[in-house]
Design a protein around this motif. Structure first.
Motif, PDB file in Angstrom:
ATOM      1  N   ASN A  98       2.955  -4.209   7.274  1.00  0.00           N
ATOM      2  CA  ASN A  98       2.893  -4.324   5.816  1.00  0.00           C
ATOM      3  C   ASN A  98       4.206  -3.913   5.158  1.00  0.00           C
ATOM      4  OD1 ASN A  98       0.206  -5.295   5.486  1.00  0.00           O
ATOM      5  ND2 ASN A  98      -0.588  -3.255   5.906  1.00  0.00           N
ATOM      6  N   LEU A 112       2.921   1.662  -0.389  1.00  0.00           N
ATOM      7  CA  LEU A 112       2.085   1.127   0.688  1.00  0.00           C
ATOM      8  C   LEU A 112       1.531   2.238   1.571  1.00  0.00           C
ATOM      9  CD1 LEU A 112       4.295  -1.936   1.732  1.00  0.00           C
ATOM     10  CD2 LEU A 112       2.203  -1.962   0.358  1.00  0.00           C
ATOM     11  N   GLN A 151      -1.266   3.993  -0.358  1.00  0.00           N
ATOM     12  CA  GLN A 151      -2.454   3.135  -0.419  1.00  0.00           C
ATOM     13  C   GLN A 151      -3.192   3.104   0.908  1.00  0.00           C
ATOM     14  OE1 GLN A 151      -0.894  -0.604  -1.820  1.00  0.00           O
ATOM     15  NE2 GLN A 151      -1.337  -0.123  -3.948  1.00  0.00           N
ATOM     16  N   ALA A 152      -2.458   3.060   2.007  1.00  0.00           N
ATOM     17  CA  ALA A 152      -3.109   3.004   3.313  1.00  0.00           C
ATOM     18  C   ALA A 152      -3.784   4.326   3.662  1.00  0.00           C
ATOM     19  CB  ALA A 152      -2.089   2.628   4.383  1.00  0.00           C
ATOM     20  N   SER A 210      -5.122  -5.619   7.650  1.00  0.00           N
ATOM     21  CA  SER A 210      -6.084  -4.616   8.108  1.00  0.00           C
ATOM     22  C   SER A 210      -5.941  -4.402   9.610  1.00  0.00           C
ATOM     23  CB  SER A 210      -7.517  -5.061   7.778  1.00  0.00           C
ATOM     24  OG  SER A 210      -7.669  -5.258   6.386  1.00  0.00           O
ATOM     25  N   HIS A 261      -2.160  -7.119   2.413  1.00  0.00           N
ATOM     26  CA  HIS A 261      -2.343  -5.854   3.122  1.00  0.00           C
ATOM     27  C   HIS A 261      -3.102  -6.142   4.415  1.00  0.00           C
ATOM     28  CE1 HIS A 261      -0.901  -3.029   0.032  1.00  0.00           C
ATOM     29  NE2 HIS A 261      -1.366  -3.901  -0.820  1.00  0.00           N
ATOM     30  N   ASP A 315      -6.210   0.807   1.827  1.00  0.00           N
ATOM     31  CA  ASP A 315      -5.777  -0.554   1.506  1.00  0.00           C
ATOM     32  C   ASP A 315      -4.741  -0.971   2.536  1.00  0.00           C
ATOM     33  OD1 ASP A 315      -5.413  -2.949   0.300  1.00  0.00           O
ATOM     34  OD2 ASP A 315      -4.714  -2.175  -1.624  1.00  0.00           O
ATOM     35  N   GLY A 316      -5.183  -1.680   3.567  1.00  0.00           N
ATOM     36  CA  GLY A 316      -4.333  -1.998   4.706  1.00  0.00           C
ATOM     37  C   GLY A 316      -4.515  -0.966   5.792  1.00  0.00           C
TER      38      GLY A 316
END
Length: 239
Positions: free
Chosen positions: A115, A97, A100-101, A9, A7, A106-107
């Motif tokens: 990602n 994804l 999560q972001a 950043s 992931h 996360d990322g």
């Protein structure tokens, strides 16, 4: 680099490269939506939701890679490709994804295109290509299915990791002193170990589903086994 997390950043890749991959990811996902509509039916639609939820849950569990000093988790590309196909599978991983972001940080949000390209697009595509190949040469038994799932998951993780290497070469914000080969080797080794864990999880899950409901495994339905060429009859009486 202190960490090798898949992931990415914010700030690791510069803005222009991140914008290019964001546009690419958006176009690719739109194509997946278009192609995935043909696959959606009464079985695939609920299965896609279950696959996305399972990938999301398992990605929250990290397992340590002591020799590399990092931790890894399921990427899910191979699992999604086997259960719901490459088009819907890529969308499932992309949705995970994005959540999560946006929700868990996360990322980086600005790095979402990067990602998604690595894990949802490259990982799923590499996995499905291998699945299509292996299921033509291996028996469609639990052992053959397990080998297919394990190998495709292992390779997909390494391919996704090398996608990051390409992106870092194009727009990495830290000067590696020309040691891109070292970064590629480190990423490959670390994610090879992570891929072993991914392969075991993927193989176990796919074989379990196939034993109970083989009709829910997209790869078994869509990929027909190779059939030998029909024998040509030989006319008798002539030499």
């Amino acid at each position: 680099m202190d960490t090798l997390a898949m992931h990415i950043s914010n700030g690791i890749i510069d803005g222009p490269v991140a914008a290019i991959f964001a546009a690419f990811a958006l176009a690719a996902l739109a194509f997946c939506v278009r192609r995935g509509r043909a696959d959606l039916d009464d079985r695939l639609a609920p299965m896609a939701g279950l696959v996305a939820a399972f990938i999301f849950a398992v990605q929250m569990l990290n397992f340590p890679i002591f020799t590399a000093g990092v931790s890894g988790h399921l990427l899910g590309g191979a699992l999604a490709a086997m259960l719901v196909g490459p088009w819907v599978g890529a969308l499932c991983v992309a949705v995970v994804l994005i959540v999560q972001a946006l929700v868990f940080g996360d990322g980086g949000v600005a790095m979402l295109g990067l990602n998604i390209t690595n894990m949802a697009l490259l990982g799923t595509a590499a996995a499905y290509l291998l699945i299509a190949l292996l299921l033509r040469v291996l028996p469609r038994s639990p052992s053959g299915l397990a080998v297919t799932a394990f190998v495709s998951a292992l390779v997909s993780v390494v391919v996704a990791a090398q996608g990051f290497v390409l992106q870092y070469w194009l727009g990495g914000t830290t000067d590696l002193g020309g040691n891109l080969t070292g970064l590629a080797g480190t990423m490959a080794f670390a994610h090879l170990l992570i891929g072993v864990g991914e392969g075991l999880i993927t193989a176990t899950t796919v074989v379990t589903v196939a034993k109970v409901r083989p009709d829910l495994v997209y790869a078994l339905r869509a990929l027909k086994p190779a059939t030998p060429a029909p024998a040509v009859p030989v006319a008798g009486g002539a030499r």
